[in-house]
Enzyme design. Structure first.
Site, PDB file in Angstrom:
ATOM      1  CG  ASP A 103     -31.732  -8.428   4.874  1.00 46.77           C
ATOM      2  OD1 ASP A 103     -32.117  -7.949   3.797  1.00 46.77           O
ATOM      3  OD2 ASP A 103     -32.519  -8.958   5.683  1.00 46.77           O
ATOM      4  CE  LYS A 131     -31.156 -12.466   2.995  1.00 47.49           C
ATOM      5  NZ  LYS A 131     -31.984 -12.307   4.191  1.00 47.49           N
ATOM      6  CG  PHE A 152     -33.890 -16.285   7.073  1.00 51.96           C
ATOM      7  CD1 PHE A 152     -33.652 -15.006   7.549  1.00 51.96           C
ATOM      8  CD2 PHE A 152     -33.361 -17.364   7.766  1.00 51.96           C
ATOM      9  CE1 PHE A 152     -32.903 -14.799   8.698  1.00 51.96           C
ATOM     10  CE2 PHE A 152     -32.609 -17.168   8.919  1.00 51.96           C
ATOM     11  CZ  PHE A 152     -32.386 -15.882   9.385  1.00 51.96           C
TER      12      PHE A 152
HETATM   13  P1  IMP Z   1     -28.778  -6.258   8.145  1.00 50.55           P
HETATM   14  O1  IMP Z   1     -28.407  -5.431   9.319  1.00 50.55           O
HETATM   15  O2  IMP Z   1     -30.232  -6.166   7.810  1.00 50.55           O
HETATM   16  O3  IMP Z   1     -27.908  -6.013   6.932  1.00 50.55           O
HETATM   17  O4  IMP Z   1     -28.613  -7.750   8.568  1.00 50.55           O
HETATM   18  C1  IMP Z   1     -27.379  -8.299   8.704  1.00 50.55           C
HETATM   19  C2  IMP Z   1     -27.299  -9.325   9.803  1.00 50.55           C
HETATM   20  O5  IMP Z   1     -28.501 -10.071   9.953  1.00 50.55           O
HETATM   21  C3  IMP Z   1     -26.234 -10.300   9.409  1.00 50.55           C
HETATM   22  O6  IMP Z   1     -25.061  -9.991  10.111  1.00 50.55           O
HETATM   23  C4  IMP Z   1     -26.797 -11.648   9.797  1.00 50.55           C
HETATM   24  O7  IMP Z   1     -26.334 -12.004  11.064  1.00 50.55           O
HETATM   25  C5  IMP Z   1     -28.291 -11.456   9.857  1.00 50.55           C
HETATM   26  N1  IMP Z   1     -28.963 -11.952   8.644  1.00 50.55           N
HETATM   27  C6  IMP Z   1     -29.448 -11.220   7.613  1.00 50.55           C
HETATM   28  N2  IMP Z   1     -30.012 -12.000   6.679  1.00 50.55           N
HETATM   29  C7  IMP Z   1     -29.871 -13.258   7.126  1.00 50.55           C
HETATM   30  C8  IMP Z   1     -30.247 -14.532   6.572  1.00 50.55           C
HETATM   31  O8  IMP Z   1     -30.810 -14.680   5.489  1.00 50.55           O
HETATM   32  N3  IMP Z   1     -29.912 -15.620   7.329  1.00 50.55           N
HETATM   33  C9  IMP Z   1     -29.281 -15.534   8.526  1.00 50.55           C
HETATM   34  N4  IMP Z   1     -28.908 -14.360   9.065  1.00 50.55           N
HETATM   35  C10 IMP Z   1     -29.209 -13.236   8.373  1.00 50.55           C
END
Ligand code: IMP
Ligand code: MG
Length: 176
Positions: A103, A131, A152
């Protein structure tokens, strides 16, 4: 106040498996004479990892790390906590980090730099879902399954408050 939620299928399980097969083909081609160590990021990556390794036609090893950035919210907390580390040394290993979804990129960014410090011979990143809207860290993804809108999503290993990991389709979760 009652919380209502609704689900909308974004990708069916057969659309997902088609892309997992493609990713497995790419990794098999690139790692033909090597024995990579696949490091899955728990908990979300375990479904993807299980499907992926059964389609890889090469010798390989598997390990997992557990990190947490969301807690029980749908918005990243901005802090990555390592809950559980690797079970053995990765020195000299050809590492492929396997992640469910990127994300903001905070989680993988943090993880990749830790793994780099541990002396891996090479590191590549394999991500099932990315994303579309990039809000944070620039992370070069070497192997990508599918892109998703800035919503989400749950299913195929991904959870909301610990639930819905077992759904075989990827669903957009709307909370109202
Ligand atoms: P980031 O650190 O913002 O890139 O988020 C990554 C982590 O957040 C991933 O390893 C997921 O576990 C969780 N995550 C991010 N987006 C989603 C989503 O849409 N659904 C469920 N988990 C998410
Ligand atoms: Mg995760």
């Amino acid at each position: 106040m009652k919380v209502h939620s609704s689900f909308e299928t974004l990708y069916t399980s057969s659309e997902i498996s088609e892309q997992v097969s493609r990713v497995a083909f790419e990794i098999t081609r690139d790692y033909e004479d090597r024995c990579p160590l696949l490091i899955g990021v728990l908990k979300g990556s375990f479904v993807f990892m299980a499907d992926l390794i059964r389609l890889l036609n090469i010798p390989l090893e598997v390990d997992f790390v557990k990190v947490e950035s969301y807690g029980s919210s749908t918005i990243s907390s901005g802090v990555v906590n390592f809950i559980q580390g690797l079970s053995s040394s990765i020195e000299g290993k050809e590492v492929i980090v396997v992640e469910d979804i990127v994300d903001t990129g905070l989680t993988v960014n943090h993880l990749l730099s830790s793994i780099r410090d541990m002396g891996a011979a090479s590191i590549r990143l394999c991500v099932m879902f990315e994303k579309q809207l990039k809000r944070g860290f620039l992370v070069p993804i070497d192997y990508l399954g599918m892109t998703v809108p800035d919503k989400f999503v749950v299913g195929y290993g991904l959870d909301y408050k610990g639930q819905y990991r077992g759904l075989s389709n990827l669903q957009i979760l709307e909370l109202h």
